[in-house]
Design an enzyme around this catalytic site. Sequence first.
Site, PDB file in Angstrom:
ATOM      1  N   GLY A 152      35.061  23.847  89.182  1.00  0.00           N
ATOM      2  CA  GLY A 152      34.290  22.286  89.234  1.00  0.00           C
ATOM      3  C   GLY A 152      33.649  22.150  90.752  1.00  0.00           C
ATOM      4  O   GLY A 152      34.241  22.346  91.701  1.00  0.00           O
ATOM      5  N   GLY A 154      31.434  20.033  91.918  1.00  0.00           N
ATOM      6  CA  GLY A 154      31.069  18.410  92.265  1.00  0.00           C
ATOM      7  C   GLY A 154      31.067  18.200  93.790  1.00  0.00           C
ATOM      8  O   GLY A 154      31.363  19.037  94.528  1.00  0.00           O
ATOM      9  N   ARG A 155      31.395  17.020  94.024  1.00  0.00           N
ATOM     10  CA  ARG A 155      31.335  16.626  95.421  1.00  0.00           C
ATOM     11  C   ARG A 155      32.635  17.273  96.055  1.00  0.00           C
ATOM     12  O   ARG A 155      32.633  17.878  97.385  1.00  0.00           O
ATOM     13  CB  ARG A 155      31.447  15.062  95.557  1.00  0.00           C
ATOM     14  CG  ARG A 155      30.376  14.205  95.046  1.00  0.00           C
ATOM     15  CD  ARG A 155      30.602  12.570  95.092  1.00  0.00           C
ATOM     16  NE  ARG A 155      29.587  11.867  94.819  1.00  0.00           N
ATOM     17  CZ  ARG A 155      29.067  11.607  93.530  1.00  0.00           C
ATOM     18  NH1 ARG A 155      30.031  12.109  92.441  1.00  0.00           N
ATOM     19  NH2 ARG A 155      28.216  10.766  93.108  1.00  0.00           N
ATOM     20  N   ILE A 156      33.948  17.306  95.402  1.00  0.00           N
ATOM     21  CA  ILE A 156      34.944  17.767  96.258  1.00  0.00           C
ATOM     22  C   ILE A 156      34.987  19.474  96.215  1.00  0.00           C
ATOM     23  O   ILE A 156      35.299  19.702  97.099  1.00  0.00           O
ATOM     24  CB  ILE A 156      36.195  17.020  95.461  1.00  0.00           C
ATOM     25  CG1 ILE A 156      36.318  15.485  95.633  1.00  0.00           C
ATOM     26  CG2 ILE A 156      37.483  17.761  95.927  1.00  0.00           C
ATOM     27  CD1 ILE A 156      37.446  14.912  94.774  1.00  0.00           C
ATOM     28  N   LEU A 210      39.497  15.263  84.065  1.00  0.00           N
ATOM     29  CA  LEU A 210      40.094  15.497  82.835  1.00  0.00           C
ATOM     30  C   LEU A 210      39.170  15.389  81.512  1.00  0.00           C
ATOM     31  O   LEU A 210      38.971  14.313  81.317  1.00  0.00           O
ATOM     32  CB  LEU A 210      41.437  14.734  82.810  1.00  0.00           C
ATOM     33  CG  LEU A 210      42.079  14.973  81.612  1.00  0.00           C
ATOM     34  CD1 LEU A 210      42.875  16.488  81.525  1.00  0.00           C
ATOM     35  CD2 LEU A 210      43.065  13.930  81.376  1.00  0.00           C
ATOM     36  N   ALA A 236      43.206  17.874  91.206  1.00  0.00           N
ATOM     37  CA  ALA A 236      42.446  17.356  90.360  1.00  0.00           C
ATOM     38  C   ALA A 236      43.089  16.277  89.238  1.00  0.00           C
ATOM     39  O   ALA A 236      43.233  14.933  89.802  1.00  0.00           O
ATOM     40  CB  ALA A 236      41.792  18.165  89.337  1.00  0.00           C
ATOM     41  N   ARG A 237      43.677  16.605  88.294  1.00  0.00           N
ATOM     42  CA  ARG A 237      44.326  16.176  87.217  1.00  0.00           C
ATOM     43  C   ARG A 237      45.565  16.830  86.823  1.00  0.00           C
ATOM     44  O   ARG A 237      45.422  17.947  86.407  1.00  0.00           O
ATOM     45  CB  ARG A 237      43.529  15.552  86.206  1.00  0.00           C
ATOM     46  CG  ARG A 237      42.528  14.448  86.341  1.00  0.00           C
ATOM     47  CD  ARG A 237      43.394  13.162  86.468  1.00  0.00           C
ATOM     48  NE  ARG A 237      42.669  11.862  86.581  1.00  0.00           N
ATOM     49  CZ  ARG A 237      42.506  11.520  87.718  1.00  0.00           C
ATOM     50  NH1 ARG A 237      42.894  12.029  88.947  1.00  0.00           N
ATOM     51  NH2 ARG A 237      41.612  10.240  88.077  1.00  0.00           N
ATOM     52  N   ASP A 261      48.993  18.589  93.597  1.00  0.00           N
ATOM     53  CA  ASP A 261      49.214  17.104  93.939  1.00  0.00           C
ATOM     54  C   ASP A 261      49.369  16.244  92.841  1.00  0.00           C
ATOM     55  O   ASP A 261      49.443  15.160  92.741  1.00  0.00           O
ATOM     56  CB  ASP A 261      47.825  16.561  94.974  1.00  0.00           C
ATOM     57  CG  ASP A 261      48.060  15.159  95.419  1.00  0.00           C
ATOM     58  OD1 ASP A 261      49.076  14.980  95.927  1.00  0.00           O
ATOM     59  OD2 ASP A 261      47.089  14.344  95.097  1.00  0.00           O
ATOM     60  N   GLU A 266      53.728  11.302  85.824  1.00  0.00           N
ATOM     61  CA  GLU A 266      54.053  11.105  87.315  1.00  0.00           C
ATOM     62  C   GLU A 266      54.874   9.561  87.298  1.00  0.00           C
ATOM     63  O   GLU A 266      54.269   8.763  86.694  1.00  0.00           O
ATOM     64  CB  GLU A 266      52.779  10.918  88.175  1.00  0.00           C
ATOM     65  CG  GLU A 266      52.202  12.280  88.248  1.00  0.00           C
ATOM     66  CD  GLU A 266      50.654  12.247  88.926  1.00  0.00           C
ATOM     67  OE1 GLU A 266      50.403  11.077  89.217  1.00  0.00           O
ATOM     68  OE2 GLU A 266      50.054  13.287  89.197  1.00  0.00           O
ATOM     69  N   HIS A 294      50.709  12.715  93.998  1.00  0.00           N
ATOM     70  CA  HIS A 294      49.512  12.265  94.054  1.00  0.00           C
ATOM     71  C   HIS A 294      48.689  11.578  94.965  1.00  0.00           C
ATOM     72  O   HIS A 294      48.252  10.334  95.161  1.00  0.00           O
ATOM     73  CB  HIS A 294      49.364  11.376  92.563  1.00  0.00           C
ATOM     74  CG  HIS A 294      48.101  11.280  91.850  1.00  0.00           C
ATOM     75  ND1 HIS A 294      48.032  11.137  90.599  1.00  0.00           N
ATOM     76  CD2 HIS A 294      46.626  11.212  92.398  1.00  0.00           C
ATOM     77  CE1 HIS A 294      46.921  11.097  90.150  1.00  0.00           C
ATOM     78  NE2 HIS A 294      45.967  11.210  91.192  1.00  0.00           N
ATOM     79  N   ALA A 296      46.405  13.004  97.551  1.00  0.00           N
ATOM     80  CA  ALA A 296      45.557  13.720  98.273  1.00  0.00           C
ATOM     81  C   ALA A 296      44.352  12.871  98.807  1.00  0.00           C
ATOM     82  O   ALA A 296      43.854  12.976  99.645  1.00  0.00           O
ATOM     83  CB  ALA A 296      44.914  14.982  97.282  1.00  0.00           C
TER      84      ALA A 296
END
Length: 328
Positions: A152, A154-156, A210, A236-237, A261, A266, A294, A296
């Site tokens: 992945g 993208g931005r992150i 996701l 991520a998810r 994370d 959860e 969760h 991060a």
Amino acid sequence: MKTILIPDHIVNETRIEEEIFGKDYKVIAISSNSKKKISDKVWKRCHGILLWHHIELDKQIIDKFDNCEVIVRIGVGFDNVDLKSAKNKNIIVCNIPDYGTNDVADHAVGLMLSLSRGINKYNHEVKYNNKWEWGSAGKLKRLSESTIGIIGFGRIGVAMALRAKSLGMKIIFFDPYVPDGKDKSLLVSQCQTIDELLELSDVVSIHTPLTNETDSMVDSNFLNKMKKTAILINTARGQIFDLDDVYHALKSNVIQGIGTDVLPIEPPDQNHPLIKAWRNNDEIFIGRLIITPHCAFYNQESFIEMRTKAAEEAFRVLNGIKPKNCVN
């Protein structure tokens, strides 16, 4: 007067939202973790919803809406909103894709460093066994001679790559939706298949949404293709993990360690074998599994930023202005 509903997460404080919406709006924060605890009357009266990740807005709930014009996910992922049902009722759904880019990447790096440097293992051995030995964390690999594979981009994912590059790591990534040339602009390498990435990586870091493609992506097949010395990071998810397969991979030494994370549920089921082993400090899991709640994205600045941007996005829609980040 229009009503803005925050159904989950925030407790007794809506100052940021109230300042943005002004006196013509009423902001209601319920702080529930279950959609069943919110009455039909509340759903029917709201004109806009600011949603965290604790409640799912499915067709059954969306069909109750009489006045809702916009739903804004206070975060990146929007898998807890039925986009089709929202569209059928002419409800615009938006997300906040950029609020925690650097924060999530920082957290992923923190998990990577803790595992790759044996920090949690060292801490346990010193604290509980008074073992002051540099070899007590096992064999450690120098990061500057390691390859990180980012799934992945993208931005992150890009933010993670830049951080890993500063540590001297070789960067590879897999993302079939990234156009050709992005690898060249960042001086990294693009893998054509996920299998190629898994075979080459000393660290695998996941930064995907996701989707049907990524749901339970990390299963036994995925894990068995990784190096036995590799570590896996997920910010991520949680549903990207098949938690049973993750448990067996760690227990059987299929991979070296996991830092996550996020979890599929959860808070997690306390009776799941992975969670039980982690909580009980089972010897084989010590220093090899790190779980954070969760969080991060979180720091004081990002918490303010994401709430501000979500409220501003909803305000735009409710005032006839084109949204910046519509996802449906």
